[in-house]
Design a protein around this motif. Sequence first.
Motif, PDB file in Angstrom:
ATOM      1  N   HIS A  47      -8.559   8.463   6.902  1.00  0.00           N
ATOM      2  CA  HIS A  47      -8.381   8.533   5.442  1.00  0.00           C
ATOM      3  C   HIS A  47      -7.505   7.384   4.957  1.00  0.00           C
ATOM      4  N   ARG A  48      -6.410   7.086   5.692  1.00  0.00           N
ATOM      5  CA  ARG A  48      -5.554   5.953   5.289  1.00  0.00           C
ATOM      6  C   ARG A  48      -6.321   4.642   5.376  1.00  0.00           C
ATOM      7  N   TRP A  49      -7.178   4.516   6.396  1.00  0.00           N
ATOM      8  CA  TRP A  49      -7.971   3.273   6.488  1.00  0.00           C
ATOM      9  C   TRP A  49      -8.939   3.167   5.319  1.00  0.00           C
ATOM     10  N   GLU A  50      -9.589   4.276   4.972  1.00  0.00           N
ATOM     11  CA  GLU A  50     -10.542   4.237   3.858  1.00  0.00           C
ATOM     12  C   GLU A  50      -9.844   3.944   2.537  1.00  0.00           C
ATOM     13  N   ARG A  51      -8.610   4.427   2.379  1.00  0.00           N
ATOM     14  CA  ARG A  51      -7.933   4.283   1.098  1.00  0.00           C
ATOM     15  C   ARG A  51      -7.143   2.982   0.999  1.00  0.00           C
ATOM     16  N   ALA A  61       0.810  -1.226   0.000  1.00  0.00           N
ATOM     17  CA  ALA A  61       0.000   0.000   0.000  1.00  0.00           C
ATOM     18  C   ALA A  61       0.845   1.279   0.000  1.00  0.00           C
ATOM     19  N   PRO A  62       1.926   1.391   0.808  1.00  0.00           N
ATOM     20  CA  PRO A  62       2.655   2.670   0.824  1.00  0.00           C
ATOM     21  C   PRO A  62       3.621   2.860  -0.346  1.00  0.00           C
ATOM     22  N   PHE A  63       3.830   1.848  -1.185  1.00  0.00           N
ATOM     23  CA  PHE A  63       4.913   1.908  -2.164  1.00  0.00           C
ATOM     24  C   PHE A  63       4.355   1.734  -3.576  1.00  0.00           C
ATOM     25  N   GLU A  64       4.218   2.832  -4.292  1.00  0.00           N
ATOM     26  CA  GLU A  64       3.661   2.782  -5.637  1.00  0.00           C
ATOM     27  C   GLU A  64       4.658   2.232  -6.653  1.00  0.00           C
ATOM     28  N   HIS A  65       5.969   2.297  -6.329  1.00  0.00           N
ATOM     29  CA  HIS A  65       6.948   1.826  -7.315  1.00  0.00           C
ATOM     30  C   HIS A  65       7.054   0.303  -7.342  1.00  0.00           C
ATOM     31  N   ILE A  66       6.547  -0.385  -6.310  1.00  0.00           N
ATOM     32  CA  ILE A  66       6.563  -1.852  -6.312  1.00  0.00           C
ATOM     33  C   ILE A  66       5.339  -2.322  -7.088  1.00  0.00           C
ATOM     34  N   TYR A  67       5.570  -2.963  -8.218  1.00  0.00           N
ATOM     35  CA  TYR A  67       4.478  -3.312  -9.107  1.00  0.00           C
ATOM     36  C   TYR A  67       3.721  -4.545  -8.626  1.00  0.00           C
ATOM     37  N   MET A  68       4.450  -5.555  -8.104  1.00  0.00           N
ATOM     38  CA  MET A  68       3.771  -6.807  -7.785  1.00  0.00           C
ATOM     39  C   MET A  68       4.646  -7.663  -6.879  1.00  0.00           C
ATOM     40  N   LEU A  69       3.994  -8.472  -6.037  1.00  0.00           N
ATOM     41  CA  LEU A  69       4.644  -9.535  -5.279  1.00  0.00           C
ATOM     42  C   LEU A  69       4.165 -10.876  -5.826  1.00  0.00           C
ATOM     43  N   SER A  98      -9.535   1.148  21.822  1.00  0.00           N
ATOM     44  CA  SER A  98     -10.576   0.910  20.813  1.00  0.00           C
ATOM     45  C   SER A  98      -9.903   0.808  19.458  1.00  0.00           C
ATOM     46  N   LEU A  99     -10.536   0.091  18.533  1.00  0.00           N
ATOM     47  CA  LEU A  99      -9.952  -0.190  17.230  1.00  0.00           C
ATOM     48  C   LEU A  99     -10.857   0.330  16.127  1.00  0.00           C
ATOM     49  N   CYS A 100     -10.229   0.830  15.101  1.00  0.00           N
ATOM     50  CA  CYS A 100     -10.953   1.217  13.877  1.00  0.00           C
ATOM     51  C   CYS A 100     -10.742   0.123  12.843  1.00  0.00           C
TER      52      CYS A 100
END
Length: 543
Positions: free
Chosen positions: A403-407, A118-126, A507-509
């Motif tokens: 916002h990070r959870w939603e995205r 999620a945080p790394f757009e340059h990693i295309y695939m695992l 509490s947890l989101c």
Amino acid sequence: MSLVLFTRHRWRRTIRPGMSTKTLDTPVFRSRLRSWRGFALLIALLIGLGAFAIHMVVSAEIRRAELKFEAEFQAVSDNVKRKLHANEAVLSGFVAFLQAVDRHDLEATRRYAQVALAPFEHIYMLEVARRVLPEDQANFELSLRSANRPDFRIRSFGEATRRDYPLRDPDRPLWPIVFLHPPLPAAEAIHGVDVATVPYVDAILSAATATSSAWTSPIFEMLEGGRAYILLQAIERSAEADSRKRPNYFGNQMVALMLVRVEALLPQKIDPGLAISLRVGNVGGIPDEVLIPETRESAKRVGAFMLPEFSRTVSSGSLAQPLQLSMTRQLRWQDIANSSFIQIMIGVCIVLVLASINIYQQIGTMHAAAEEHERAEHQAMHDALTGLPNRHLLADRVRQAVHRWERHGSHFAVLVVDLDYFKDINDSYGHEAGDRVLCVTASRMATQLRASDTIARFGGDEFVIILSDILSAADAEGVAEKVRCAVAEPISIGRHEVSVTCSLGISLCPDDGIDFNTLRHAADLAMYQAKGQGRNTIAVAHG
């Protein structure tokens, strides 16, 4: 200017046609000649000052361009190095996960890959490829077809791409791809492909399976378009029997593969005047490959002759992804001058002193105003006693976490911390002692958190902590326990030592809510539950 007009006028009147040459040898003429010479000297002085100013400004512009180039180079190299380090960290974590996950659990593997990427757009695939012996190929294909891939079949890379590649040795083990994330439609063609038949992977597969280190492939064109390279690491697990006969996706020997998009290693916006060469190679004789071609324009010959060329090179020193980044800029006149360059330089000579004084005063005023604005902004968003964020800044951090959870689906936890019997400390030792206890406990709690977490003073002796990117409630409880233990350490107040404890609610989101008020209320109730259980303990809300 009036002096110039006057001198020219008098000169025409003195040297007129038919005048005797003796008139030139008079005191008046000599005075006028001295005035002309003074005027010429003044013009020469102005020209010299102008030339000196131009020289100084050009030198300053060259230095500014060099500093800008060094800053650009540092920013680019730091950006690339961060991404390469992120590659190795993500691959290492993925390898550790594959060593522990059940051999049949594709869903857990998919969730982990989603969070990791999620945080790394340059990693295309695992991807994951497992080892299959030739005699086990039929049974393995049958087991996967009976599970969730009815069309699964081990194929060579040439068959999948409809290209001619040398046939593999039939006695060699197969390494079919059994997992890939994200499941892009364009990449589905490589599901089941034997990576040992891929030319740019076969070269490092043997070396990787013989060691526990990560290896890098040469650059290649992906089937779905674009260029990439593969970071690969072998994994070996002990054999385990499964009485439930579930499909064994991962087996005992496998390789984890990470596809890195080459174009995404550099920033999206690159100055067209820069020449950037980025090379990644591996040990073992695999040649370097140019990842990013030069993008600059050709510099003019006059610029190349009279202006310098800046060049910098840096190497990463990483064994898994050896990197060499080179960046060059040939300075051009258009980089340091424009249509009004000469006019500005002459103007600088005339108003240099006045402009310097004015600019100095303006900069001083702006600097003072900026400092005052920054000080006021900090005071508005932080607690005056402890220096921690206050509830206003806390609310903004919670909105970012939501916002990070939603995205990206990144879960987070809200911890409410309340000091036990804090009023007794104020009553026994005074409010100054109470303030010291608040400051010390705030500092201790902050040292137990990550840089991505947030702790804020919510009021009185109550604090709120935001733990970002957690996988389960157990993670939040582990951090809460560290906070509880840190607070419980004795605090020196003068000649006395005071022991303070705290009660924590978690509490947890999204389990307990998706907005700050709901999450804080749930954590607050859990905190009071902890106090009801004897204090100095932790309670988790049950949404």
